[in-house]
Scaffold this motif. Structure first.
Motif, PDB file in Angstrom:
ATOM      1  N   PRO A  83      41.265  37.551  40.667  1.00 41.95           N
ATOM      2  CA  PRO A  83      41.492  37.732  42.109  1.00 41.95           C
ATOM      3  C   PRO A  83      40.335  37.348  43.019  1.00 41.95           C
ATOM      4  N   VAL A  84      39.112  37.146  42.492  1.00 48.87           N
ATOM      5  CA  VAL A  84      37.978  36.883  43.378  1.00 48.87           C
ATOM      6  C   VAL A  84      37.280  35.556  43.098  1.00 48.87           C
ATOM      7  N   SER A  85      37.600  34.853  42.012  1.00 48.53           N
ATOM      8  CA  SER A  85      36.903  33.607  41.713  1.00 48.53           C
ATOM      9  C   SER A  85      37.754  32.730  40.809  1.00 48.53           C
ATOM     10  N   TYR A  92      35.304  42.495  39.742  1.00 46.45           N
ATOM     11  CA  TYR A  92      35.563  41.483  38.721  1.00 46.45           C
ATOM     12  C   TYR A  92      34.303  40.650  38.470  1.00 46.45           C
ATOM     13  N   VAL A  98      31.012  44.578  49.147  1.00 45.73           N
ATOM     14  CA  VAL A  98      32.292  44.963  49.734  1.00 45.73           C
ATOM     15  C   VAL A  98      32.035  45.933  50.876  1.00 45.73           C
ATOM     16  N   GLN A 150      38.882  44.457  46.528  1.00 46.23           N
ATOM     17  CA  GLN A 150      38.414  43.677  45.388  1.00 46.23           C
ATOM     18  C   GLN A 150      37.045  43.088  45.686  1.00 46.23           C
ATOM     19  N   GLY A 151      36.180  43.108  44.679  1.00 44.05           N
ATOM     20  CA  GLY A 151      34.840  42.564  44.834  1.00 44.05           C
ATOM     21  C   GLY A 151      34.397  41.834  43.592  1.00 44.05           C
ATOM     22  N   GLN A 152      33.314  41.074  43.722  1.00 44.48           N
ATOM     23  CA  GLN A 152      32.772  40.284  42.621  1.00 44.48           C
ATOM     24  C   GLN A 152      31.387  40.784  42.265  1.00 44.48           C
TER      25      GLN A 152
END
Length: 280
Positions: free
Chosen positions: A203-205, A119, A30, A23-25
């Motif tokens: 999931p990321v923030s 995300y 990543v 998962q990344g923003q």
């Protein structure tokens, strides 16, 4: 030639799917890591994007790495010395599947697949306070409140609430409506300084907004103007009412030429008898 040999190896050998989820923003980075089996001494590596389009991202042959391929990650992909692939800065369209093909010194090959989900960062939500009129069976000092929370231009988020300043900040699920976006609470004079926070997260923030609803209780809306059920219907059925209004406007606009034609016909029928000659 070496690269085509590796692609042939991959076509002939079964693919070992690892099922790794990463998962990344948006705007972040990543690291896609190639796991080396015990005793597997890597000689060559190929990184590829599989979905939404198949593209060559980076290769490592004979102790020389290359990432200058014309893919959507051009300028954003870096192959590290441990053969992991770093992607940055991430964009919203980078989500997809990636594969890495490893070949050892004796020609054995292994393929791994990784799934990346990118995300957006969660923005600060907006919280609105709706006050319901006190019922006759309730104390006049009781304030029934609906707190509505909304995060603009965002998807894949969850909503939760907490009461500030308490050891157990969790709230009863029975007070949650509309998948957690609306919180129903009852306040009394002892809740003057009680604050509630809406937390929006993916999931990321995450982000939150805090309100003290008792302040809105005594802006003294006139009793009887807003009922408990009316506020609930306003929050839950407003999208449906907007659709009905738009449908009515469209229907009226569509039928307006028809009504104009009918008026002309009636007018013509009314004039015709005046033009007839009276019987002799």
């Amino acid at each position: 030639m070496a690269m085509w040999s590796l692609l042939l190896w991959e076509a002939l050998l079964p693919i070992a799917v690892t099922g790794a989820n990463i998962q990344g923003q948006v705007g972040g980075s990543v690291l896609l890591v190639a796991k080396q089996p015990p005793g597997f001494q890597v000689r060559d590596v190929i990184w590829r994007s599989l979905w939404p389009s198949e593209e060559l991202l980076a290769t490592f042959f004979q102790n020389s790495s290359e990432t200058l391929y014309h893919s959507r990650f051009l300028g954003r992909a870096q192959l590290h010395s441990n053969l992991s692939l770093e992607l940055r800065p991430l964009e919203s369209g980078d989500s997809g599947n990636f594969s890495v093909l490893l070949v050892d010194m004796v020609g054995r090959a292994q393929s791994q697949t990784l799934q990346l989900k990118v995300y957006d960062a969660v923005p600060r939500p907006t919280v609105q306070v709706f006050i319901a009129a006190t019922r006759d069976t309730q104390s006049p000092r009781t304030c029934q409140v609906f707190l509505s929370c909304w995060a603009p231009n965002i998807s894949d988020v969850t909503y939760s609430w907490r009461q500030e300043g308490t050891v157990d900040a969790s709230l009863e699920p029975l007070g949650l409506l509309a998948s957690g976006q609306v919180l129903r609470i009852s306040l009394g004079p002892g809740d003057r300084s009680v604050a509630y926070s809406c937390i929006v997260s993916n999931p990321v923030s995450w982000a939150l907004a805090t309100v003290t609803p008792w302040e809105s209780c005594h802006r003294d809306a006139e009793p009887g103007k807003t009922s408990y059920n009316d506020v609930l219907l306003l929050l839950l059925l407003l999208p449906a009412s907007l659709i009905l209004v738009l449908a009515g406007l469209l229907s009226a606009w569509h039928c307006s030429p028809c009504s104009g034609n009918k008026k002309q016909d009636v007018h013509a029928n009314g004039v015709a008898p005046e033009t007839e000659n009276p019987p002799v």
